[in-house]
Design an enzyme around this catalytic site. Structure first.
Site, PDB file in Angstrom:
ATOM      1  N   CYS A   1      31.959  49.700  91.918  1.00  0.00           N
ATOM      2  CA  CYS A   1      31.023  48.570  91.810  1.00  0.00           C
ATOM      3  C   CYS A   1      31.313  47.650  90.631  1.00  0.00           C
ATOM      4  O   CYS A   1      30.692  46.596  90.502  1.00  0.00           O
ATOM      5  CB  CYS A   1      29.600  49.101  91.698  1.00  0.00           C
ATOM      6  SG  CYS A   1      29.230  50.292  92.976  1.00  0.00           S
TER       7      CYS A   1
ATOM      8  N   HIS B   1      24.351  44.818  88.391  1.00  0.00           N
ATOM      9  CA  HIS B   1      24.731  45.418  89.664  1.00  0.00           C
ATOM     10  C   HIS B   1      23.464  45.795  90.433  1.00  0.00           C
ATOM     11  O   HIS B   1      22.531  46.376  89.874  1.00  0.00           O
ATOM     12  CB  HIS B   1      25.602  46.652  89.410  1.00  0.00           C
ATOM     13  CG  HIS B   1      25.958  47.381  90.663  1.00  0.00           C
ATOM     14  ND1 HIS B   1      26.367  46.730  91.796  1.00  0.00           N
ATOM     15  CD2 HIS B   1      25.923  48.703  90.968  1.00  0.00           C
ATOM     16  CE1 HIS B   1      26.592  47.611  92.748  1.00  0.00           C
ATOM     17  NE2 HIS B   1      26.325  48.812  92.273  1.00  0.00           N
TER      18      HIS B   1
ATOM     19  N   ASN C   1      22.906  47.503  98.069  1.00  0.00           N
ATOM     20  CA  ASN C   1      24.027  47.685  97.138  1.00  0.00           C
ATOM     21  C   ASN C   1      25.333  47.390  97.885  1.00  0.00           C
ATOM     22  O   ASN C   1      25.714  48.135  98.783  1.00  0.00           O
ATOM     23  CB  ASN C   1      23.989  49.125  96.613  1.00  0.00           C
ATOM     24  CG  ASN C   1      25.142  49.450  95.677  1.00  0.00           C
ATOM     25  OD1 ASN C   1      26.066  48.649  95.499  1.00  0.00           O
ATOM     26  ND2 ASN C   1      25.095  50.630  95.081  1.00  0.00           N
TER      27      ASN C   1
HETATM   28  N1  ACO Z   1      13.886  58.431 102.964  1.00  0.00           N
HETATM   29  C1  ACO Z   1      12.945  59.359 102.733  1.00  0.00           C
HETATM   30  N2  ACO Z   1      13.121  60.405 101.899  1.00  0.00           N
HETATM   31  C2  ACO Z   1      14.321  60.480 101.284  1.00  0.00           C
HETATM   32  C3  ACO Z   1      15.341  59.533 101.487  1.00  0.00           C
HETATM   33  C4  ACO Z   1      15.093  58.485 102.371  1.00  0.00           C
HETATM   34  N3  ACO Z   1      15.985  57.523 102.638  1.00  0.00           N
HETATM   35  N4  ACO Z   1      16.398  59.878 100.722  1.00  0.00           N
HETATM   36  C5  ACO Z   1      16.063  60.997 100.048  1.00  0.00           C
HETATM   37  N5  ACO Z   1      14.790  61.371 100.390  1.00  0.00           N
HETATM   38  C6  ACO Z   1      14.022  62.491  99.906  1.00  0.00           C
HETATM   39  C7  ACO Z   1      14.870  63.577  99.312  1.00  0.00           C
HETATM   40  O1  ACO Z   1      15.364  64.425 100.329  1.00  0.00           O
HETATM   41  C8  ACO Z   1      13.883  64.271  98.404  1.00  0.00           C
HETATM   42  O2  ACO Z   1      13.096  65.131  99.179  1.00  0.00           O
HETATM   43  P1  ACO Z   1      12.709  66.594  98.631  1.00  0.00           P
HETATM   44  O3  ACO Z   1      11.937  66.349  97.376  1.00  0.00           O
HETATM   45  O4  ACO Z   1      11.919  67.187  99.748  1.00  0.00           O
HETATM   46  O5  ACO Z   1      14.011  67.266  98.364  1.00  0.00           O
HETATM   47  C9  ACO Z   1      12.973  63.143  97.924  1.00  0.00           C
HETATM   48  O6  ACO Z   1      13.189  62.053  98.837  1.00  0.00           O
HETATM   49  C10 ACO Z   1      13.246  62.675  96.514  1.00  0.00           C
HETATM   50  O7  ACO Z   1      14.639  62.476  96.392  1.00  0.00           O
HETATM   51  P2  ACO Z   1      15.256  62.049  95.038  1.00  0.00           P
HETATM   52  O8  ACO Z   1      16.750  62.107  95.141  1.00  0.00           O
HETATM   53  O9  ACO Z   1      14.607  62.783  93.893  1.00  0.00           O
HETATM   54  O10 ACO Z   1      14.790  60.535  94.945  1.00  0.00           O
HETATM   55  P3  ACO Z   1      14.998  59.547  93.750  1.00  0.00           P
HETATM   56  O11 ACO Z   1      13.682  59.005  93.338  1.00  0.00           O
HETATM   57  O12 ACO Z   1      15.886  60.113  92.689  1.00  0.00           O
HETATM   58  O13 ACO Z   1      15.801  58.364  94.433  1.00  0.00           O
HETATM   59  C11 ACO Z   1      17.996  57.479  94.715  1.00  0.00           C
HETATM   60  C12 ACO Z   1      17.066  58.612  95.040  1.00  0.00           C
HETATM   61  C13 ACO Z   1      17.396  56.193  95.253  1.00  0.00           C
HETATM   62  C14 ACO Z   1      19.342  57.735  95.419  1.00  0.00           C
HETATM   63  C15 ACO Z   1      18.189  57.367  93.182  1.00  0.00           C
HETATM   64  O14 ACO Z   1      18.538  58.616  92.655  1.00  0.00           O
HETATM   65  C16 ACO Z   1      19.268  56.386  92.820  1.00  0.00           C
HETATM   66  O15 ACO Z   1      19.139  55.187  93.023  1.00  0.00           O
HETATM   67  N6  ACO Z   1      20.367  56.866  92.195  1.00  0.00           N
HETATM   68  C17 ACO Z   1      21.477  55.996  91.837  1.00  0.00           C
HETATM   69  C18 ACO Z   1      22.272  55.672  93.057  1.00  0.00           C
HETATM   70  C19 ACO Z   1      23.243  54.586  92.763  1.00  0.00           C
HETATM   71  O16 ACO Z   1      22.964  53.671  92.031  1.00  0.00           O
HETATM   72  N7  ACO Z   1      24.405  54.687  93.331  1.00  0.00           N
HETATM   73  C20 ACO Z   1      25.383  53.695  93.067  1.00  0.00           C
HETATM   74  C21 ACO Z   1      26.514  54.019  93.843  1.00  0.00           C
HETATM   75  S1  ACO Z   1      27.567  52.691  93.636  1.00  0.00           S
HETATM   76  C22 ACO Z   1      29.103  53.062  94.181  1.00  0.00           C
HETATM   77  O17 ACO Z   1      29.956  53.225  93.377  1.00  0.00           O
HETATM   78  C23 ACO Z   1      29.336  53.157  95.621  1.00  0.00           C
END
Ligand code: ACO
Length: 321
Positions: free
Chosen positions: A110, A244, A274
């Protein structure tokens, strides 16, 4: 002498997919996605080739800069994966704009556009180029597993471009990597070598969301401080922040300590999700086209991504130099 941004362009796929559309086949909801990320919709490739979007955005940026492809001395493309492993997408763009300049792709996930801007700066400072075309494009929809709700809802596809010309618009550039091979991972195709003793990993992007979240908040905050220090500025001196677009909560958390007016923080995550390397590029083009930036405004572009890479670049807006 470094560069200034002389023109920008972007191109998004026609198909728009809403959170409700995803909830038709995934155990998710608009409420979960909006609350956790800020994303409402994303553009997804259907009949288009990624290359065609990259070329369209490059042509738009050249037209915006008022120059022809033959004036370009270097073509760089930030992408994690173009339509082909070889030729590089930058070569397809060079061909389409009638340029015989060196052309190659950069993969810094990214942060790719910021890496390209710093490479462009080096070429210009070394006297090897006067005009650099930086393109970015990502087909994230082809990298994710569409049964994995924790990743596929986060991403969108798109392309963008900017023309950088020799001038005095770059105020600072900070790049770094905290190597981590697992936090965000997308394996490559292993092929069918009879000698290969390594099995094929699952061909889908995987991510430790919590780990990436923590890294992102720290890295973006640190890169902002370092870039501002390099430019002799404070975070309050920046007119526009272009972070980003991975998650609104990450953006808010990383900027919190600087007490920045939220109107200075530009977003398109709600409409685009994203788009990895091309997020900040499309954001820059969209707000440039809206007339948001004025000559002399200071823009800070900051990003993090797989690698784990991060970086920030500060530019002064001098499009009509
Ligand atoms: N819909 C509903 N529930 C979901 C979803 C979804 N789409 N995705 C995950 N959940 C559930 C999980 O299974 C979990 O359930 P559980 O508690 O029963 O296990 C619950 O929601 C909470 O999941 P968390 O992972 O704790 O959610 P969090 O608030 O941390 O948000 C997220 C997850 C959005 C992915 C966050 O961690 C994040 O944004 N991280 C950074 C990701 C990022 O920026 N990536 C960049 C990649 S860039 C690249 O280089 C390609």
């Amino acid at each position: 002498m470094s560069f200034y941004v002389a023109g920008t362009g972007s191109a998004l796929p026609e198909k728009v997919v809403s959170n409700d559309d995803l909830a038709q086949f995934l155990d998710t909801s608009d409420e979960w996605i909006v609350t956790r990320t800020g994303i409402r919709r994303r553009h997804i490739l259907t009949h288009e080739r990624l290359e065609d979007l990259a070329i369209a955005s490059a042509k738009e940026a050249l037209a915006d800069a008022g120059i022809g492809g033959e004036e370009v001395d270097l073509v760089l493309c930030a992408t994690m994966r173009g339509d082909t492993v070889t030729p590089a997408t930058a070569c397809a763009v060079a061909g389409a704009i009638g340029s015989a300049a060196p052309a190659f792709d950069i993969n810094a996930a990214c942060v790719g556009v910021l890496y390209c801007m710093e490479i462009a700066d080096s070429f210009i400072v070394a006297g090897k180029a006067k005009t650099v075309l930086v393109v970015s494009c990502e087909a994230m929809s082809k990298l994710v597993d569409w049964t994995d709700r924790s990743t596929c809802v986060l991403f969108g596809d798109g392309a963008g471009a900017m023309v950088l010309r020799a001038g005095e618009g770059r105020l600072a550039g900070e790049l770094s990597t905290r190597p981590d091979l697992h936090a965000i991972r997308m394996p490559n195709i292993e092929g069918n070598s009879p000698y290969n003793m390594i099995g094929q990993e699952k061909l889908a992007l995987t991510m430790d969301g919590g780990e990436v979240y923590k890294f992102a908040v720290n890295a973006m905050g640190r890169n902002i401080e370092e870039a501002c220090a390099q430019a002799g500025l404070t975070p309050a001196d920046i007119d526009w922040y272009l972070p980003h677009q991975a998650n609104v909560r990450i953006i808010t958390a990383s900027l919190k300590k600087f007490k920045i007016d939220k109107d200075k923080v530009l977003l398109n995550i709600d409409e685009c999700g994203n788009m990895s390397a091309t997020s900040v590029m499309v954001l820059l083009d969209q707000y440039a086209k809206k007339g948001t930036f004025h000559c002399g405004d200071k823009l800070l572009l900051v990003a993090f991504g797989g690698g784990l890479t991060s970086g920030a670049v500060i530019i002064e807006w001098k499009k009509n130099q």
